[in-house]
Design an enzyme around this catalytic site. Structure first.
Site, PDB file in Angstrom:
ATOM      1  N   HIS A  63      48.169  42.848  40.183  1.00  0.00           N
ATOM      2  CA  HIS A  63      48.512  43.637  41.313  1.00  0.00           C
ATOM      3  C   HIS A  63      49.676  42.911  42.227  1.00  0.00           C
ATOM      4  O   HIS A  63      49.417  41.985  42.889  1.00  0.00           O
ATOM      5  CB  HIS A  63      47.412  43.999  42.277  1.00  0.00           C
ATOM      6  N   PHE A  64      50.953  43.200  41.638  1.00  0.00           N
ATOM      7  CA  PHE A  64      52.144  42.749  42.363  1.00  0.00           C
ATOM      8  C   PHE A  64      52.546  43.305  43.706  1.00  0.00           C
ATOM      9  O   PHE A  64      53.558  43.174  44.157  1.00  0.00           O
ATOM     10  CB  PHE A  64      53.170  42.269  41.317  1.00  0.00           C
ATOM     11  N   ARG A  65      51.902  44.312  43.927  1.00  0.00           N
ATOM     12  CA  ARG A  65      52.112  45.101  45.240  1.00  0.00           C
ATOM     13  C   ARG A  65      53.344  45.720  45.636  1.00  0.00           C
ATOM     14  O   ARG A  65      53.598  45.971  46.790  1.00  0.00           O
ATOM     15  CB  ARG A  65      51.831  43.815  46.484  1.00  0.00           C
ATOM     16  N   ASN A  95      47.572  50.558  41.699  1.00  0.00           N
ATOM     17  CA  ASN A  95      47.206  50.988  43.375  1.00  0.00           C
ATOM     18  C   ASN A  95      48.404  50.324  44.340  1.00  0.00           C
ATOM     19  O   ASN A  95      47.912  49.476  45.322  1.00  0.00           O
ATOM     20  CB  ASN A  95      45.897  50.733  43.934  1.00  0.00           C
ATOM     21  N   HIS A 179      37.820  50.269  36.514  1.00  0.00           N
ATOM     22  CA  HIS A 179      37.265  49.403  37.251  1.00  0.00           C
ATOM     23  C   HIS A 179      35.999  50.163  37.360  1.00  0.00           C
ATOM     24  O   HIS A 179      35.756  51.130  38.039  1.00  0.00           O
ATOM     25  CB  HIS A 179      37.965  49.250  38.403  1.00  0.00           C
ATOM     26  N   ASN A 284      36.412  42.477  44.203  1.00  0.00           N
ATOM     27  CA  ASN A 284      35.568  43.603  43.755  1.00  0.00           C
ATOM     28  C   ASN A 284      36.039  43.438  42.234  1.00  0.00           C
ATOM     29  O   ASN A 284      36.996  43.662  41.623  1.00  0.00           O
ATOM     30  CB  ASN A 284      36.170  44.890  44.308  1.00  0.00           C
ATOM     31  N   ASP A 311      43.158  39.481  37.318  1.00  0.00           N
ATOM     32  CA  ASP A 311      43.211  40.460  38.377  1.00  0.00           C
ATOM     33  C   ASP A 311      43.803  39.976  39.439  1.00  0.00           C
ATOM     34  O   ASP A 311      43.335  40.055  40.732  1.00  0.00           O
ATOM     35  CB  ASP A 311      41.551  40.919  38.591  1.00  0.00           C
ATOM     36  N   HIS A 315      46.466  39.004  49.079  1.00  0.00           N
ATOM     37  CA  HIS A 315      46.764  39.277  50.372  1.00  0.00           C
ATOM     38  C   HIS A 315      47.189  38.418  51.169  1.00  0.00           C
ATOM     39  O   HIS A 315      47.048  37.044  50.742  1.00  0.00           O
ATOM     40  CB  HIS A 315      45.178  40.082  50.951  1.00  0.00           C
ATOM     41  N   GLY A 330      40.115  40.665  46.875  1.00  0.00           N
ATOM     42  CA  GLY A 330      41.217  40.162  46.041  1.00  0.00           C
ATOM     43  C   GLY A 330      41.812  38.805  46.213  1.00  0.00           C
ATOM     44  O   GLY A 330      41.995  38.325  47.616  1.00  0.00           O
TER      45      GLY A 330
END
Length: 447
Positions: A63-65, A95, A179, A284, A311, A315, A330
């Site tokens: 997840h590189f946001r 996401n 997931h 999660n 994963d 944050h 995360g």
């Protein structure tokens, strides 16, 4: 493009370790041999004496946001940390803000990566309760997979309509990566904890709230649906011993229709670590018991679990400092996943060949990636040199993540990545990134 010759490496590839030289031309492995001499003066030579040469790692879950959450991470910062950890290819999750749920938004992400990524890239398309029409437009030869959240997580994309799920499983042109956590079970457990503790829920309750039962209910349902519809299913980040029994080790990976993976943090941490690490190890699905931790490693070794991923989901420290109900789940992992697995190797828990199988070869097989994941003539020169005897401690001044912290802070690893090559180009050497140039490529699939 420069020519590169890597001399005297211990090459870890396809279940064997052997000393060899590797010659790279035009970004591709041109020759592998016992003693290769430079054929022209314009060859860059790297003496790899005493180090091991691995295929570049393929991380199928990051997840590189970007877009929308870039205060946490970006494609540039995330991929920069990835190559520092020997990861040369990644699949990024949908996401973000906006969520990657239309073909147009998917292509926008590819354009962003083309401009800024240090590593080869692909993206997963996001499924929702109402975008089947868009799912059917996605080209399987150009996109990694379809991602479904069967339990809510960061940027809630929960798919909870049973009829829609069955239709997606029946019609998806893409491999479906999921997931799995049962939302109803989690919400009931959470409500119970809130009634007892209010906002001050102890972190130790995280694996009770996001429980073994929540994971098994959801993953068993997904497996049953895949068997019913014939869908190609990959279950992300197993966290319990109980779930392992849902998956088979009776056939080669290329023949499996239902597969599973485990992430580094579920192998490294267990519920005894919450007391010290708190929300920094809130993920999660949750990190669970020592029994689960040990069973997951065994499942990886014996072939019930096919792939090892990160994963990576950063944050900020400020966000993580919140109380249980507000602290997001995360953490950042791409820089330290390989050193962590090499630590297990030093402890006699896993061989170098098995690490390469699960982090390089198997992702390539599972997703049918074209010309990556192996050290073979004609394959892209995504390569990593590691020194197994070069201890270093994880500390703030050597953490590459944009968020600036790591759950491994304070750990001394015995091994480190010394060089990372992406398509034959040196992008990282001895704790330093090379000047950025657009050498990364969009991953292609043989489907």
């Amino acid at each position: 493009m420069k020519k590169v010759l890597i001399k005297n490496a211990r090459v870890v590839n396809e279940g064997k370790i052997k000393e060899a030289d590797v010659f790279i031309e035009n970004g591709v492995i041109a020759e592998i041999g016992e003693s290769i001499s430079p054929k022209s003066p314009d060859v860059n030579i790297y003496d790899a004496e005493g180090t091991y040469l691995l295929p570049g790692l393929i991380d199928d879950q990051v997840h590189f946001r970007e877009p929308g959450l870039t205060h946490k991470d970006t494609i540039e910062s995330g991929s920069k940390a990835a190559v520092a950890g020997g990861i040369t290819s990644f699949f990024e999750m949908p996401n973000t803000l906006p969520q990657t749920t239309t073909v147009e938004l998917l292509e926008e992400k590819f354009q962003m990566a083309a401009e800024s990524s240090y590593a080869n890239y692909s993206f997963m398309f996001g499924g929702t309760n109402d975008n089947l029409e868009e799912i059917l437009k996605v080209d399987p030869k150009k996109t990694a997979a379809l991602k479904l959240f069967l339990g809510s997580s960061t940027g809630n994309m929960l798919v909870d309509d049973e009829k829609v799920l069955e239709e997606i499983f029946s019609k998806s042109p893409l491999l479906i990566a999921v997931h799995c956590e049962d939302e109803k079970t989690i919400q009931e457990n959470l409500q119970e904890a809130i009634e007892r503790y209010g906002e001050d829920i102890p972190m130790e309750l995280h694996p009770k709230i996001r429980s073994e039962e929540a994971c098994y209910l959801s993953s068993s349902k997904a497996v049953a649906l895949a068997k019913k519809t014939g869908a190609r299913l990959h279950v992300f980040h197993l966290s319990t011993a109980k779930e392992i029994g849902l998956f088979s080790n009776k056939k080669p990976l290329k023949d499996k229709k239902i597969t599973a993976e485990v992430c580094v943090h579920h192998l490294w941490f267990n519920d005894s670590d919450y007391a010290k690490k708190g929300t920094l190890i809130k993920w999660n699905p949750a990190v669970k018991t020592k029994k689960d931790q040990e069973a997951l490693l065994q499942g990886l070794l014996d072939g019930h679990i096919d792939v090892l991923a990160t994963d990576h989901a950063p944050h900020t420290k400020e966000e993580k400092k919140n109380k249980y109900t507000k602290a997001p789940s995360g953490g950042p992992l791409v820089q330290h996943a390989l050193p962590a697995m090499l630590q297990f190797h030093h402890q006699g828990k896993i061989s170098l060949e098995k690490i390469v199988e699960k982090m390089c070869h198997n992702p390539a097989i599972l997703y049918q990636i074209k010309d990556r994941g192996y050290i073979r003539v004609g394959y892209k020169a995504d390569l990593v040199l590691v020194d197994l005897n070069a201890p270093w401690a994880v500390q703030p001044d050597n953490i590459v993540y944009k968020c600036g912290w790591s759950p491994f802070e304070g750990v001394t690893f015995k091994s480190r990545v010394t060089h990372t090559f992406v398509n034959g180009n040196l992008v990282y050497k001895n704790f330093k990134h090379q000047p950025f140039s657009k050498v990364a490529e969009r991953i292609e699939f043989d489907r």
